[in-house]
Design a protein around this motif. Structure first.
Motif, mmCIF file in Angstrom:
data_model
loop_
_atom_site.group_PDB
_atom_site.id
_atom_site.type_symbol
_atom_site.label_atom_id
_atom_site.label_comp_id
_atom_site.label_asym_id
_atom_site.label_seq_id
_atom_site.Cartn_x
_atom_site.Cartn_y
_atom_site.Cartn_z
ATOM 1 N N ASP A 16 0.853 -1.183 0.000
ATOM 2 C CA ASP A 16 0.000 0.000 0.000
ATOM 3 C C ASP A 16 0.895 1.240 0.000
ATOM 4 N N ALA A 17 0.483 2.256 -0.755
ATOM 5 C CA ALA A 17 1.305 3.463 -0.893
ATOM 6 C C ALA A 17 1.487 4.191 0.432
ATOM 7 N N THR A 18 0.522 4.072 1.341
ATOM 8 C CA THR A 18 0.576 4.778 2.623
ATOM 9 C C THR A 18 1.133 3.911 3.734
ATOM 10 N N GLU A 19 0.659 2.675 3.823
ATOM 11 C CA GLU A 19 0.956 1.811 4.955
ATOM 12 C C GLU A 19 2.063 0.792 4.713
ATOM 13 N N GLY A 20 2.525 0.672 3.484
ATOM 14 C CA GLY A 20 3.533 -0.336 3.199
ATOM 15 C C GLY A 20 2.897 -1.704 2.999
ATOM 16 N N THR A 21 3.441 -2.729 3.630
ATOM 17 C CA THR A 21 2.908 -4.090 3.496
ATOM 18 C C THR A 21 1.679 -4.249 4.380
ATOM 19 N N VAL A 22 0.550 -4.593 3.766
ATOM 20 C CA VAL A 22 -0.726 -4.701 4.481
ATOM 21 C C VAL A 22 -1.426 -5.987 4.070
ATOM 22 N N TRP A 23 -2.475 -6.295 4.810
ATOM 23 C CA TRP A 23 -3.309 -7.444 4.459
ATOM 24 C C TRP A 23 -4.411 -7.026 3.488
ATOM 25 N N LYS A 24 -4.567 -7.787 2.424
ATOM 26 C CA LYS A 24 -5.729 -7.650 1.546
ATOM 27 C C LYS A 24 -6.578 -8.899 1.693
ATOM 28 N N ILE A 25 -7.808 -8.718 2.117
ATOM 29 C CA ILE A 25 -8.738 -9.840 2.232
ATOM 30 C C ILE A 25 -9.764 -9.721 1.119
ATOM 31 N N HIS A 26 -9.760 -10.704 0.261
ATOM 32 C CA HIS A 26 -10.652 -10.711 -0.899
ATOM 33 C C HIS A 26 -11.650 -11.853 -0.785
ATOM 34 N N LYS A 27 -12.943 -11.498 -0.788
ATOM 35 C CA LYS A 27 -13.998 -12.510 -0.790
ATOM 36 C C LYS A 27 -14.568 -12.624 -2.200
ATOM 37 N N LYS A 77 -9.065 -0.183 5.590
ATOM 38 C CA LYS A 77 -9.411 0.648 4.430
ATOM 39 C C LYS A 77 -10.380 -0.108 3.543
ATOM 40 N N LEU A 78 -11.391 0.584 3.077
ATOM 41 C CA LEU A 78 -12.391 0.000 2.189
ATOM 42 C C LEU A 78 -12.238 0.590 0.791
ATOM 43 N N PRO A 79 -12.075 -0.246 -0.238
ATOM 44 C CA PRO A 79 -11.951 0.285 -1.598
ATOM 45 C C PRO A 79 -13.269 0.814 -2.160
ATOM 46 N N GLN A 80 -14.382 0.328 -1.610
ATOM 47 C CA GLN A 80 -15.697 0.841 -1.975
ATOM 48 C C GLN A 80 -16.541 0.995 -0.716
ATOM 49 N N TYR A 89 -21.316 1.988 19.007
ATOM 50 C CA TYR A 89 -20.571 3.099 18.411
ATOM 51 C C TYR A 89 -20.754 3.075 16.896
ATOM 52 N N THR A 90 -20.738 4.249 16.273
ATOM 53 C CA THR A 90 -20.832 4.333 14.826
ATOM 54 C C THR A 90 -20.045 5.534 14.328
ATOM 55 N N HIS A 91 -19.478 5.386 13.139
ATOM 56 C CA HIS A 91 -18.683 6.476 12.549
ATOM 57 C C HIS A 91 -18.767 6.366 11.027
ATOM 58 N N SER A 92 -18.877 7.495 10.369
ATOM 59 C CA SER A 92 -18.925 7.506 8.909
ATOM 60 C C SER A 92 -17.546 7.188 8.335
ATOM 61 N N VAL A 93 -17.537 6.552 7.162
ATOM 62 C CA VAL A 93 -16.293 6.230 6.473
ATOM 63 C C VAL A 93 -16.464 6.492 4.981
ATOM 64 N N VAL A 94 -15.346 6.746 4.320
ATOM 65 C CA VAL A 94 -15.351 6.927 2.867
ATOM 66 C C VAL A 94 -14.339 5.971 2.261
ATOM 67 N N ALA A 95 -14.443 5.760 0.961
ATOM 68 C CA ALA A 95 -13.588 4.794 0.284
ATOM 69 C C ALA A 95 -12.139 5.266 0.226
ATOM 70 N N ASN A 96 -11.233 4.288 0.204
ATOM 71 C CA ASN A 96 -9.802 4.516 -0.008
ATOM 72 C C ASN A 96 -9.171 5.438 1.029
ATOM 73 N N THR A 97 -9.629 5.320 2.260
ATOM 74 C CA THR A 97 -9.093 6.093 3.381
ATOM 75 C C THR A 97 -8.791 5.137 4.531
ATOM 76 N N TRP A 98 -7.618 5.291 5.138
ATOM 77 C CA TRP A 98 -7.262 4.452 6.272
ATOM 78 C C TRP A 98 -7.856 5.011 7.556
ATOM 79 N N TYR A 99 -8.457 4.118 8.346
ATOM 80 C CA TYR A 99 -9.045 4.483 9.632
ATOM 81 C C TYR A 99 -8.407 3.643 10.736
ATOM 82 N N SER A 100 -8.200 4.271 11.888
ATOM 83 C CA SER A 100 -7.609 3.590 13.044
ATOM 84 C C SER A 100 -8.661 3.345 14.109
ATOM 85 N N ILE A 101 -8.579 2.183 14.743
ATOM 86 C CA ILE A 101 -9.482 1.870 15.838
ATOM 87 C C ILE A 101 -8.769 0.976 16.846
#
Length: 272
Positions: free
Chosen positions: A85-96, A126-129, A182-194
């Protein structure tokens, strides 16, 4: 002898801090205690698990693929892989895959969540969509606090769910009711921390959950009006976190995870 378990997203190690047994003829022969500084190095390490994608899938206890008919071990095309990933480096991609209903990484290898203990679980996602209500993929589970064994009246004490442009933390005291925490809005292609702070309890009065969003080291105010929620967080004979994509069929689904960690303090796992 004290045993401390270290977890990772979710490989885990077990570090045993050894002591010395001394046999003395009388109380006057008992040696003075070893100064605290002599053991500080061992006791100061409270990171239990590091689930970095660079560690490979062995950092998890199990990878689960389930097809639309409910059969585990699906080979339809779902995958858990390390990508760049351009921001985080090596990350997990989970594809269903569209023919599957589940693609999840279960558990942190080497970590056994135990009743009476408190764990901090931190990660980024991060969510691509981000599909809107009514669209395919508009509701799916990205994380579970998942039970196993019997009795299993809860199945999942809490879930982290994507729902139509928002992420929701939902508590389940049983299989028929839910409480939005708890609830929070999210948008695509943005990294969120929790970060989730979970006290493991097998009664309604001994378990507890707190949420930390973004880079805020202060627990969020929940939908219940408090900064913490008390409820049963252990059921069956064991419980583990799961990360992935679950519940939607008929279309492909992807989610990315980074900085998966489990520790004994917030600072151990803060994903920023």
């Amino acid at each position: 002898m004290k045993t401390t378990f270290f977890p990772a997203l979710m490989a885990a190690t077990v570090i045993v801090s050894g002591g010395i047994f001394v046999s003395c003829a009388n109380k006057d022969d008992i040696p003075e205690p070893i100064p605290a500084r002599a053991t500080a190095k061992a006791t100061s390490r409270t990171l239990l698990w590091d689930g970095a994608a660079s560690g490979g899938t062995s950092v998890f206890k199990q990878i689960q693929f389930q097809d639309a008919a409910g059969n585990y071990g699906s080979t339809k095309g779902s995958s858990v892989t390390a990508v760049t990933d351009a921001t985080e480096g090596t990350v997990w991609k989970i594809h269903k895959d569209d023919l599957d209903r589940r693609c999840e990484a279960l558990g942190a290898a080497g970590v056994v969540p135990s009743v009476g203990q408190t764990y901090f679980v931190g990660f980024k996602f991060k969510l691509p969509q981000t599909p809107a209500a009514g669209q395919t993929g508009s509701v799916f589970t990205m994380m579970q606090w998942k039970t196993a064994g019997t009795p299993n009246t809860q199945n999942y004490p809490f879930l982290l769910v994507y729902n139509s442009g928002r992420v929701k933390l939902e508590f389940y005291p049983d299989l028929t009711s839910t409480t939005l925490l708890y609830t929070h809005s999210v948008v695509a292609n943005t990294w969120y921390s929790i970060v989730l702070k979970v006290t493991v309890g097998n009664t309604a009065s001994t378990g507890n959950i707190q949420v930390y969003w973004g880079d805020d080291a202060t627990a969020e105010t929940l939908e219940t009006g408090s900064t913490s929620f008390t409820g049963k967080t252990f059921d069956g004979t064991s419980i583990d976190p799961k990360w992935g994509y679950y519940r939607d069929t008929g279309a492909d689904g992807d989610i990315y995870f980074s900085r998966l960690k489990i520790g004994s303090t917030y600072n151990d796992v803060k994903p920023y």
